[in-house]
Design an enzyme around this catalytic site. Structure first.
Site, PDB file in Angstrom:
ATOM      1  N   HIS A   1      28.954  -4.034  -0.656  1.00  0.00           N
ATOM      2  CA  HIS A   1      29.571  -4.559  -1.881  1.00  0.00           C
ATOM      3  C   HIS A   1      31.059  -4.837  -1.674  1.00  0.00           C
ATOM      4  O   HIS A   1      31.581  -5.864  -2.123  1.00  0.00           O
ATOM      5  CB  HIS A   1      29.365  -3.554  -3.018  1.00  0.00           C
TER       6      HIS A   1
ATOM      7  N   THR B   1      28.411   0.771   0.809  1.00  0.00           N
ATOM      8  CA  THR B   1      27.538  -0.400   0.836  1.00  0.00           C
ATOM      9  C   THR B   1      28.356  -1.645   1.165  1.00  0.00           C
ATOM     10  O   THR B   1      29.583  -1.619   1.110  1.00  0.00           O
ATOM     11  CB  THR B   1      26.848  -0.609  -0.534  1.00  0.00           C
TER      12      THR B   1
END
Length: 155
Positions: free
Chosen positions: A88, A86
């Protein structure tokens, strides 16, 4: 290899107070980074070393700021962020990098940047200063922080 061309520093850090702020994710890597920073600070003669642990790399800037405001001559920020599936990774790496840069610029306190931003755990282990690692980024970050304090004192 990213460590090619690194300077050899002969540092006299006697009398300095250095705060090491270290994330808690990835125990083996973080233990290596912290140990490397401590080895480098000891070699430089730094006797006043404070270790503060934080949950992750995102939290490094706020604690680094408080350490600088509390009178640390330098801060060594250590963490590891490993790419996942992701975005992130990108957000945490950007926040930690920009936050630590802002701490140094706002306070005038050197911040040694020892945040590993790796694609996988093998890359992190290879930079953690462990037996068999090719690099010791914890030591390099500590050396950079002390060297910058000494450079600032010449101005």
């Amino acid at each position: 290899m990213s460590g090619a061309g690194a300077p050899t520093l002969d540092l006299d850090g006697r009398g300095l107070a250095v705060t090491v702020v270290a994330a808690s994710w990835h125990d083996v890597v973080m233990d290596g980074l912290v140990a490397g920073a401590h080895r480098a600070l000891e070699k430089a003669g730094v006797e006043r070393v404070t270790l503060v642990r934080v949950p992750g790399s995102f939290e490094l800037p706020v604690v680094a700021l408080r350490a600088a405001q509390a009178g640390a001559d330098a801060v060594v920020a250590l963490g590891v962020v490993i790419r996942g599936g992701t975005p992130h990774f990108d957000f945490v790496c950007q926040a930690a990098t920009q936050g630590l840069t802002e701490v140094a610029l706002r306070t005038g306190t050197p911040v040694g940047f020892g945040v590993l931003t790796c694609d996988d755990e093998a890359q992190a282990l290879d930079r953690a200063g462990l037996e068999g690692s090719r690099e010791d980024k914890g030591a390099e970050a500590a050396e950079a922080a002390v060297a910058t304090v000494l450079a600032l004192r010449t101005l």
